[in-house]
Design a protein around this motif. Structure first.
Motif, mmCIF file in Angstrom:
data_model
loop_
_atom_site.group_PDB
_atom_site.id
_atom_site.type_symbol
_atom_site.label_atom_id
_atom_site.label_comp_id
_atom_site.label_asym_id
_atom_site.label_seq_id
_atom_site.Cartn_x
_atom_site.Cartn_y
_atom_site.Cartn_z
ATOM 1 N N VAL A 53 1.352 6.274 -9.140
ATOM 2 C CA VAL A 53 1.618 4.843 -9.310
ATOM 3 C C VAL A 53 3.027 4.506 -8.817
ATOM 4 O O VAL A 53 3.245 3.487 -8.143
ATOM 5 C CB VAL A 53 1.440 4.421 -10.780
ATOM 6 C CG1 VAL A 53 1.934 2.997 -11.002
ATOM 7 C CG2 VAL A 53 -0.031 4.547 -11.193
ATOM 8 N N ALA A 54 3.986 5.384 -9.102
ATOM 9 C CA ALA A 54 5.364 5.144 -8.672
ATOM 10 C C ALA A 54 5.478 5.161 -7.150
ATOM 11 O O ALA A 54 6.154 4.307 -6.545
ATOM 12 C CB ALA A 54 6.291 6.188 -9.288
ATOM 13 N N LYS A 63 4.392 -0.290 -1.611
ATOM 14 C CA LYS A 63 4.135 -1.729 -1.625
ATOM 15 C C LYS A 63 5.402 -2.510 -1.326
ATOM 16 O O LYS A 63 5.377 -3.498 -0.577
ATOM 17 C CB LYS A 63 3.565 -2.154 -2.982
ATOM 18 C CG LYS A 63 2.111 -1.762 -3.196
ATOM 19 C CD LYS A 63 1.649 -2.049 -4.615
ATOM 20 C CE LYS A 63 1.736 -3.511 -4.971
ATOM 21 N NZ LYS A 63 1.255 -3.780 -6.349
ATOM 22 N N ALA A 64 6.510 -2.080 -1.907
ATOM 23 C CA ALA A 64 7.782 -2.772 -1.663
ATOM 24 C C ALA A 64 8.185 -2.655 -0.195
ATOM 25 O O ALA A 64 8.639 -3.641 0.421
ATOM 26 C CB ALA A 64 8.864 -2.183 -2.567
ATOM 27 N N GLN A 85 8.311 -5.782 2.911
ATOM 28 C CA GLN A 85 9.446 -6.069 3.783
ATOM 29 C C GLN A 85 9.047 -6.053 5.249
ATOM 30 O O GLN A 85 9.590 -6.805 6.056
ATOM 31 C CB GLN A 85 10.559 -5.043 3.535
ATOM 32 C CG GLN A 85 11.213 -5.138 2.165
ATOM 33 C CD GLN A 85 12.277 -4.089 1.952
ATOM 34 O OE1 GLN A 85 12.471 -3.207 2.783
ATOM 35 N NE2 GLN A 85 12.984 -4.173 0.828
ATOM 36 N N SER A 86 8.101 -5.201 5.602
ATOM 37 C CA SER A 86 7.682 -5.092 7.002
ATOM 38 C C SER A 86 6.493 -5.978 7.343
ATOM 39 O O SER A 86 6.080 -6.064 8.502
ATOM 40 C CB SER A 86 7.323 -3.636 7.319
ATOM 41 O OG SER A 86 6.222 -3.201 6.524
ATOM 42 N N GLY A 87 5.916 -6.631 6.320
ATOM 43 C CA GLY A 87 4.760 -7.492 6.559
ATOM 44 C C GLY A 87 3.459 -6.736 6.737
ATOM 45 O O GLY A 87 2.468 -7.299 7.196
ATOM 46 N N SER A 88 3.448 -5.460 6.380
ATOM 47 C CA SER A 88 2.231 -4.652 6.481
ATOM 48 C C SER A 88 1.561 -4.554 5.115
ATOM 49 O O SER A 88 1.975 -5.207 4.156
ATOM 50 C CB SER A 88 2.559 -3.257 7.021
ATOM 51 O OG SER A 88 3.507 -2.614 6.192
ATOM 52 N N LYS A 89 0.526 -3.728 5.027
ATOM 53 C CA LYS A 89 -0.214 -3.583 3.775
ATOM 54 C C LYS A 89 -0.179 -2.133 3.327
ATOM 55 O O LYS A 89 -0.459 -1.219 4.120
ATOM 56 C CB LYS A 89 -1.658 -4.046 3.946
ATOM 57 C CG LYS A 89 -2.462 -4.016 2.656
ATOM 58 C CD LYS A 89 -3.869 -4.527 2.885
ATOM 59 C CE LYS A 89 -4.681 -4.494 1.584
ATOM 60 N NZ LYS A 89 -6.060 -4.978 1.779
ATOM 61 N N ALA A 90 0.169 -1.909 2.074
ATOM 62 C CA ALA A 90 0.224 -0.548 1.532
ATOM 63 C C ALA A 90 -1.177 -0.075 1.164
ATOM 64 O O ALA A 90 -2.053 -0.881 0.820
ATOM 65 C CB ALA A 90 1.121 -0.514 0.293
ATOM 66 N N PRO A 91 -1.416 1.239 1.216
ATOM 67 C CA PRO A 91 -2.711 1.766 0.783
ATOM 68 C C PRO A 91 -2.949 1.430 -0.695
ATOM 69 O O PRO A 91 -2.013 1.366 -1.490
ATOM 70 C CB PRO A 91 -2.572 3.280 0.994
ATOM 71 C CG PRO A 91 -1.454 3.442 1.975
ATOM 72 C CD PRO A 91 -0.521 2.314 1.712
#
Length: 464
Positions: free
Chosen positions: A274-275, A281-282, A286-292
């Motif tokens: 989770v961490a 996500k953070a 900032q880069s405008g992408s999507k985290a898994p």
């Protein structure tokens, strides 16, 4: 010359289909690429298009369940009658690999030299004066489908001729797809009052939803004492077990009757996972992408754990346990009519972000009705996640052809002891249902122990 139309084989495992709805009517003149009917299979519902021209004569009724290769209609020349006593064509051995399935027309045209494209894509391209050689195909093997043409036109609106007339009445004789008509019926929208924004003035689903929103706006300003109807089934409705719902019913009963299914519940500490995901996500924000997503990590971890426990990546055929060479993970996706399980192939070889891209694309295709049967074949193991619904533990049912399925619950607060001090943790419950004919309780528990260990090392998942 009369041309037979037979029920097409749309996937390797497809044996039969249900005539869900005839879009075209007997006596109607059919052009190449016109939609003939809505076909319901055990996995997806698809529009079937014509690969020939002529006057349609239907011989199959709405609701009929027919085997692949069964005669469902004819395309006749002007003044021609349906052949007496004609036998249906034999089912072809090849599988129709197309995002916009077409009916197999015996004796129809076959121009192998043309660009790989569906008949409907060619028809839409002709109406919009689009050169198919300039369009990038997104279908199987790079095949161009109608959506590719429409997206190409949307990107270059100046090249699209203005609609000849406003859609009215029976939408000026223009074809309106069954999905659009169904959506209009659900929202109570009169199609004769809508001007289509699609290619050639065709009415789209978004046109219907926009019209519904506009018509409901004035009513929103005036409170009503009558409670709004809840979308979905209503008290008193009778829902037939046909199509996808019927297939789910048959498959689940077959699964439970033919397998000795047991479920292990196992708690996994995902504090570090989770961490790591919060950090990703953070950075993505900032880069405008999507985290898994968390589920992407779990699919990757489940696939990696299967490498050490191949007995869970197996099936039973002819009283033999067959261990699969590839690790293809089916990911359950809830859709309007039930549940589909598209497949992430080679999940153990993909990165977490690669799995995220694959699952996002498959989920979008599932919810927009654009999944092909090939997208849902070949799963060797499955993952079903209900954590978003607040579920901690559940008993998933194994998909026929596999020997195990993993259920994933919600992440919740837990704790562990460090000496005499309780430390807050993040935990989730894993529910592994396995076929006791192939897997005993101890090997199933060992798999869960391995999976828990992999989840506790999230950086190794990113590196894998």
């Amino acid at each position: 010359m009369a041309q037979q139309i037979v029920l097409p084989k749309l996937g390797l495992t497809m044996q039969e289909g249900v005539i869900g709805e005839w879009v075209a009517s007997s006596g109607q003149h059919i052009a190449l690429g016109d939609t003939l009917l809505r076909l319901e299979t055990d996995k997806v519902d698809v529009d079937v298009e014509a690969e020939g021209e002529g006057i349609l004569a239907t011989v199959a009724q709405t609701g009929e369940v027919l085997p692949v290769g069964a005669l469902i209609g004819w395309l006749l020349a002007e003044g021609e009658s349906t052949p007496e006593g004609a036998a249906p064509a034999a089912a072809e051995e090849t599988v129709v690999e197309t995002a916009a399935p077409v009916a197999q027309v015996v004796g129809g045209p076959d121009d192998g030299s043309r660009i790989k494209s569906s008949p409907n894509a060619r028809r839409v391209a002709a109406a919009a004066n689009v050169d198919l050689s300039a369009v990038r195909g997104s279908g199987p093997g790079g095949r161009i489908v109608s959506e590719d043409v429409e997206e190409f036109v949307a990107a270059a609106p100046a090249a699209v001729p203005a609609p000849a007339s406003t859609v009215s009445g029976e939408v000026a004789g223009q074809f309106v797809g069954p999905i659009v008509r169904r959506r209009a019926a659900e929202l109570g929208v009169d199609l004769s009052h809508i001007t289509g924004t699609g290619v050639g003035g065709r009415i789209t689903k978004s046109d219907v939803e926009k019209a519904a929103g506009s018509s409901s706006a004035p009513a929103a300003a005036k409170p009503s004492s009558t409670p709004a109807l809840v979308a979905g089934p209503q008290p008193g409705d009778v829902i037939p077990l046909t199509g996808m719902r019927g297939a789910i019913a048959r498959n689940m009963v077959d699964s439970l009757q033919t397998m000795a299914q047991l479920t292990h519940g196992y708690e996994a500490d995902v504090t570090a996972l989770v961490a790591v995901r919060e950090q990703l996500k953070a950075e993505a924000a900032q880069s405008g992408s999507k985290a898994p997503s968390l589920n992407d990590f779990i699919v990757k971890a489940a696939a990696m754990a299967l490498r050490e426990h191949p007995l869970l990546n197996a099936g039973i055929t002819d009283d033999k346990i067959v261990l699969f060479e590839e690790i293809n993970v089916g990911v359950a996706v809830a859709v309007e009519n039930g549940l589909v399980v598209p497949v992430v192939r080679g999940a153990d070889e993909l990165s977490v972000s690669g799995i995220g891209s694959a699952t996002a694309a498959l989920a979008t295709a599932a919810r927009t009705g654009k999944l092909a049967l090939a997208d849902m074949e070949g799963a060797t193991f499955s993952v079903s996640t209900l954590g978003a619904y607040g579920v901690d533990f559940f008993t998933p049912v194994i998909n026929p052809g596999n020997v195990a399925i993993l259920g994933v619950g919600r992440v919740k607060d837990g704790f562990r002891w460090e000496g005499e001090t309780p430390v807050k943790t993040q935990v989730l419950t894993l529910s592994l249902t396995f076929d006791h004919r192939a897997v005993d309780g101890a090997p199933a528990a060992e798999y869960l122990r391995t999976l828990r260990g992999v989840l506790a090392r999230p950086l190794s998942l990113l590196a894998g």
